[in-house]
Design a protein around this motif. Structure first.
Motif, PDB file in Angstrom:
ATOM      1  N   SER A 164      28.532  97.663   3.643  1.00  0.00           N
ATOM      2  CA  SER A 164      28.413  96.735   2.509  1.00  0.00           C
ATOM      3  C   SER A 164      28.280  95.283   2.964  1.00  0.00           C
ATOM      4  CB  SER A 164      29.636  96.869   1.588  1.00  0.00           C
ATOM      5  OG  SER A 164      30.819  96.518   2.297  1.00  0.00           O
ATOM      6  N   LEU A 165      28.791  94.983   4.163  1.00  0.00           N
ATOM      7  CA  LEU A 165      28.705  93.619   4.705  1.00  0.00           C
ATOM      8  C   LEU A 165      27.578  93.476   5.720  1.00  0.00           C
ATOM      9  CD1 LEU A 165      32.516  92.820   5.202  1.00  0.00           C
ATOM     10  CD2 LEU A 165      31.032  92.069   3.345  1.00  0.00           C
ATOM     11  N   GLY A 166      26.797  94.535   5.887  1.00  0.00           N
ATOM     12  CA  GLY A 166      25.677  94.488   6.832  1.00  0.00           C
ATOM     13  C   GLY A 166      26.131  94.309   8.268  1.00  0.00           C
ATOM     14  N   GLN A 167      27.314  94.851   8.598  1.00  0.00           N
ATOM     15  CA  GLN A 167      27.869  94.634   9.941  1.00  0.00           C
ATOM     16  C   GLN A 167      27.281  95.594  10.983  1.00  0.00           C
ATOM     17  OE1 GLN A 167      32.060  95.030   8.951  1.00  0.00           O
ATOM     18  NE2 GLN A 167      32.375  92.828   9.121  1.00  0.00           N
ATOM     19  N   HIS A 168      26.740  95.015  12.041  1.00  0.00           N
ATOM     20  CA  HIS A 168      26.318  95.748  13.236  1.00  0.00           C
ATOM     21  C   HIS A 168      26.874  94.962  14.413  1.00  0.00           C
ATOM     22  CE1 HIS A 168      23.475  98.447  11.157  1.00  0.00           C
ATOM     23  NE2 HIS A 168      23.248  97.409  10.374  1.00  0.00           N
ATOM     24  N   PHE A 169      27.965  95.440  14.987  1.00  0.00           N
ATOM     25  CA  PHE A 169      28.641  94.676  16.032  1.00  0.00           C
ATOM     26  C   PHE A 169      27.900  94.788  17.361  1.00  0.00           C
ATOM     27  CE2 PHE A 169      32.803  95.535  13.582  1.00  0.00           C
ATOM     28  CZ  PHE A 169      32.607  94.403  12.796  1.00  0.00           C
ATOM     29  N   LEU A 170      27.616  93.643  17.954  1.00  0.00           N
ATOM     30  CA  LEU A 170      27.002  93.597  19.279  1.00  0.00           C
ATOM     31  C   LEU A 170      28.045  94.042  20.302  1.00  0.00           C
ATOM     32  CD1 LEU A 170      24.598  92.679  21.096  1.00  0.00           C
ATOM     33  CD2 LEU A 170      25.665  90.419  21.140  1.00  0.00           C
ATOM     34  N   LYS A 171      27.659  94.970  21.176  1.00  0.00           N
ATOM     35  CA  LYS A 171      28.629  95.450  22.169  1.00  0.00           C
ATOM     36  C   LYS A 171      28.233  95.115  23.605  1.00  0.00           C
ATOM     37  CE  LYS A 171      26.618 100.120  21.951  1.00  0.00           C
ATOM     38  NZ  LYS A 171      26.824 101.531  21.633  1.00  0.00           N
ATOM     39  N   ASP A 172      27.059  94.540  23.795  1.00  0.00           N
ATOM     40  CA  ASP A 172      26.576  94.197  25.135  1.00  0.00           C
ATOM     41  C   ASP A 172      26.977  92.751  25.473  1.00  0.00           C
ATOM     42  OD1 ASP A 172      24.887  93.219  27.261  1.00  0.00           O
ATOM     43  OD2 ASP A 172      23.607  94.973  26.970  1.00  0.00           O
ATOM     44  N   LYS A 173      27.912  92.605  26.404  1.00  0.00           N
ATOM     45  CA  LYS A 173      28.445  91.274  26.724  1.00  0.00           C
ATOM     46  C   LYS A 173      27.424  90.386  27.435  1.00  0.00           C
ATOM     47  CE  LYS A 173      33.355  92.259  26.566  1.00  0.00           C
ATOM     48  NZ  LYS A 173      34.674  92.022  27.183  1.00  0.00           N
ATOM     49  N   ASN A 174      26.498  90.993  28.162  1.00  0.00           N
ATOM     50  CA  ASN A 174      25.460  90.196  28.834  1.00  0.00           C
ATOM     51  C   ASN A 174      24.573  89.495  27.813  1.00  0.00           C
ATOM     52  OD1 ASN A 174      26.241  90.834  31.474  1.00  0.00           O
ATOM     53  ND2 ASN A 174      25.111  92.759  31.417  1.00  0.00           N
ATOM     54  N   ILE A 175      24.224  90.226  26.750  1.00  0.00           N
ATOM     55  CA  ILE A 175      23.408  89.621  25.689  1.00  0.00           C
ATOM     56  C   ILE A 175      24.220  88.572  24.937  1.00  0.00           C
ATOM     57  CG2 ILE A 175      22.247  90.073  23.476  1.00  0.00           C
ATOM     58  CD1 ILE A 175      21.303  92.735  24.699  1.00  0.00           C
ATOM     59  N   ALA A 176      25.495  88.863  24.709  1.00  0.00           N
ATOM     60  CA  ALA A 176      26.368  87.899  24.031  1.00  0.00           C
ATOM     61  C   ALA A 176      26.425  86.585  24.808  1.00  0.00           C
ATOM     62  CB  ALA A 176      27.774  88.484  23.874  1.00  0.00           C
ATOM     63  N   GLN A 177      26.575  86.704  26.116  1.00  0.00           N
ATOM     64  CA  GLN A 177      26.634  85.509  26.957  1.00  0.00           C
ATOM     65  C   GLN A 177      25.303  84.745  26.932  1.00  0.00           C
ATOM     66  OE1 GLN A 177      27.801  86.276  31.017  1.00  0.00           O
ATOM     67  NE2 GLN A 177      28.396  84.155  31.342  1.00  0.00           N
ATOM     68  N   LYS A 178      24.206  85.498  26.938  1.00  0.00           N
ATOM     69  CA  LYS A 178      22.866  84.890  26.900  1.00  0.00           C
ATOM     70  C   LYS A 178      22.651  84.119  25.594  1.00  0.00           C
ATOM     71  CE  LYS A 178      18.019  86.240  27.748  1.00  0.00           C
ATOM     72  NZ  LYS A 178      17.114  87.392  27.910  1.00  0.00           N
ATOM     73  N   ILE A 179      23.150  84.672  24.493  1.00  0.00           N
ATOM     74  CA  ILE A 179      23.041  84.001  23.190  1.00  0.00           C
ATOM     75  C   ILE A 179      23.813  82.688  23.205  1.00  0.00           C
ATOM     76  CG2 ILE A 179      23.657  84.151  20.733  1.00  0.00           C
ATOM     77  CD1 ILE A 179      23.159  87.209  20.958  1.00  0.00           C
ATOM     78  N   VAL A 180      25.038  82.737  23.702  1.00  0.00           N
ATOM     79  CA  VAL A 180      25.877  81.534  23.744  1.00  0.00           C
ATOM     80  C   VAL A 180      25.273  80.483  24.680  1.00  0.00           C
ATOM     81  CG1 VAL A 180      28.148  80.625  24.407  1.00  0.00           C
ATOM     82  CG2 VAL A 180      27.983  82.739  23.071  1.00  0.00           C
ATOM     83  N   GLU A 181      24.707  80.934  25.791  1.00  0.00           N
ATOM     84  CA  GLU A 181      24.078  79.988  26.735  1.00  0.00           C
ATOM     85  C   GLU A 181      22.815  79.352  26.150  1.00  0.00           C
ATOM     86  OE1 GLU A 181      23.495  82.353  30.223  1.00  0.00           O
ATOM     87  OE2 GLU A 181      25.554  82.077  30.945  1.00  0.00           O
ATOM     88  N   SER A 182      22.234  79.978  25.116  1.00  0.00           N
ATOM     89  CA  SER A 182      21.032  79.431  24.472  1.00  0.00           C
ATOM     90  C   SER A 182      21.348  78.234  23.588  1.00  0.00           C
ATOM     91  CB  SER A 182      20.347  80.513  23.629  1.00  0.00           C
ATOM     92  OG  SER A 182      19.940  81.598  24.431  1.00  0.00           O
ATOM     93  N   LEU A 183      22.620  78.054  23.274  1.00  0.00           N
ATOM     94  CA  LEU A 183      23.045  76.932  22.435  1.00  0.00           C
ATOM     95  C   LEU A 183      23.120  75.672  23.290  1.00  0.00           C
ATOM     96  CD1 LEU A 183      24.196  76.385  19.472  1.00  0.00           C
ATOM     97  CD2 LEU A 183      26.438  76.540  20.536  1.00  0.00           C
ATOM     98  N   ARG A 184      22.273  74.701  22.977  1.00  0.00           N
ATOM     99  CA  ARG A 184      22.252  73.460  23.765  1.00  0.00           C
ATOM    100  C   ARG A 184      23.458  72.585  23.449  1.00  0.00           C
ATOM    101  NH1 ARG A 184      15.921  71.897  22.635  1.00  0.00           N
ATOM    102  NH2 ARG A 184      14.964  73.545  23.877  1.00  0.00           N
ATOM    103  N   ALA A 185      23.822  72.532  22.176  1.00  0.00           N
ATOM    104  CA  ALA A 185      24.992  71.771  21.705  1.00  0.00           C
ATOM    105  C   ALA A 185      24.945  70.304  22.120  1.00  0.00           C
ATOM    106  CB  ALA A 185      26.279  72.436  22.189  1.00  0.00           C
ATOM    107  N   GLU A 186      23.768  69.694  22.018  1.00  0.00           N
ATOM    108  CA  GLU A 186      23.630  68.282  22.380  1.00  0.00           C
ATOM    109  C   GLU A 186      23.991  67.397  21.189  1.00  0.00           C
ATOM    110  OE1 GLU A 186      19.598  68.009  23.682  1.00  0.00           O
ATOM    111  OE2 GLU A 186      19.939  69.186  25.507  1.00  0.00           O
ATOM    112  N   GLY A 187      24.865  66.431  21.435  1.00  0.00           N
ATOM    113  CA  GLY A 187      25.235  65.478  20.386  1.00  0.00           C
ATOM    114  C   GLY A 187      26.088  66.060  19.287  1.00  0.00           C
ATOM    115  N   MET A 188      26.870  67.087  19.609  1.00  0.00           N
ATOM    116  CA  MET A 188      27.776  67.666  18.613  1.00  0.00           C
ATOM    117  C   MET A 188      29.104  68.040  19.257  1.00  0.00           C
ATOM    118  SD  MET A 188      25.964  71.392  18.099  1.00  0.00           S
ATOM    119  CE  MET A 188      24.356  70.691  17.890  1.00  0.00           C
ATOM    120  N   LYS A 189      30.148  67.958  18.452  1.00  0.00           N
ATOM    121  CA  LYS A 189      31.495  68.238  18.966  1.00  0.00           C
ATOM    122  C   LYS A 189      32.069  69.544  18.410  1.00  0.00           C
ATOM    123  CE  LYS A 189      32.513  63.327  19.476  1.00  0.00           C
ATOM    124  NZ  LYS A 189      33.284  62.170  18.942  1.00  0.00           N
ATOM    125  N   LYS A 190      31.348  70.112  17.435  1.00  0.00           N
ATOM    126  CA  LYS A 190      31.856  71.325  16.793  1.00  0.00           C
ATOM    127  C   LYS A 190      30.738  72.339  16.607  1.00  0.00           C
ATOM    128  CE  LYS A 190      35.507  68.795  14.400  1.00  0.00           C
ATOM    129  NZ  LYS A 190      36.064  68.348  13.115  1.00  0.00           N
TER     130      LYS A 190
END
Length: 259
Positions: free
Chosen positions: A9-35
């Motif tokens: 009902s919530l459309g949940q499909h949990f990602l279980k591959d940590k390598n992909i999870a890390q790659k997604i987070v590393e794709s965030l540049r986060a320039e000029g933001m604190k949050k």
């Protein structure tokens, strides 16, 4: 730790591959933001890598009570940065007054609604990195002249530079979705405000694409039905217009309506 059962009902499909999870987070540049706000963290597969990045504070927003209980136990230091709310009803200025980033494995059944909320808060949301259905990612990142080009393509590209980053297979999720996924990045461009009425721009784009097989002259009759208003651009179909041409058309309609 308990296991959170994915809810259809919530459309949940949990990602279980940590390598992909890390790659997604590393794709965030986060320039000029604190949050950075993570939408729908589920069991925290992205969260663990976000918390390793000390250049910003990580906030989570989750609608599933079972996930919230799990995340409170897994990441007790988050405290009030774990927000138990529906993102579609979330009041941004209540929590954020400065530019922020958004990240997440978006529930596919509400991904378009999430993007409309981001557009509404475009002056706060500086960057988005998200995993969505591959077809939606291709639509958002495609240009004019492409059959996938549509409402979200135009509205998002008006305010964001968009990169299709990589494709993700079904097998790395629990449960596996029936479609492939993709990760895209949106970075806010320099357009502070469109040189036309933004509410009218939204209406012109939506109305045009809702009857995409018709020429704009026919599809936009509910907005302007004036025989004296006959710019050449009305002979085209909506997918043939660039973002700049939609802005031009909106300005022309605006001028005609106020004449």
């Amino acid at each position: 730790m308990p296991y959170v059962k994915p809810k259809k009902s919530l459309g949940q499909h949990f990602l279980k591959d940590k390598n992909i999870a890390q790659k997604i987070v590393e794709s965030l540049r986060a320039e000029g933001m604190k949050k950075v706000l993570e939408i729908g963290p589920g069991m925290g597969v992205l969260t663990q890598f976000l918390l390793e990045r000390k250049e910003f504070e990580t906030y989570l927003i989750e609608i599933d009570r079972e996930s919230v209980v799990y995340l409170e136990e897994a990441f007790p230091a988050l405290g009030e940065k774990l927000i138990y709310q529906d993102f579609l009803k979330f009041d941004f200025p209540e929590y954020f007054t400065e530019p922020l980033g958004i990240i997440g494995n978006f529930p596919y059944n509400i991904s378009s609604q999430i993007f409309f909320r981001i557009i509404e808060n475009k002056n706060l949301v500086k960057e988005v990195v998200c995993m969505i259905q591959k077809e939606v990612a291709e639509r958002i990142s495609s240009g004019e002249g492409n059959k996938q080009y549509g409402i979200l393509s135009v509205l998002l590209q008006a305010f964001y530079d968009i990169d299709y980053l990589f494709t993700v297979g079904e097998q790395v999720f629990s449960p596996p979705p029936k479609v492939k996924s993709a990760v895209i990045r949106l970075v806010r461009n320099q357009v502070k405000k469109l040189p036309c009425d933004e509410a009218l721009f939204l209406r012109v784009v939506k109305t045009g694409f809702n009857q995409r097989r018709k020429t704009l002259r026919n599809s936009l009759r509910s907005i302007i039905d004036d025989p004296l208003f006959e710019p050449e651009i009305l002979k085209k179909r909506p997918e043939q217009l660039s973002v700049a041409q939609f802005i031009y058309l909106t300005s022309a309609i605006e001028n005609q309506l106020s004449a």
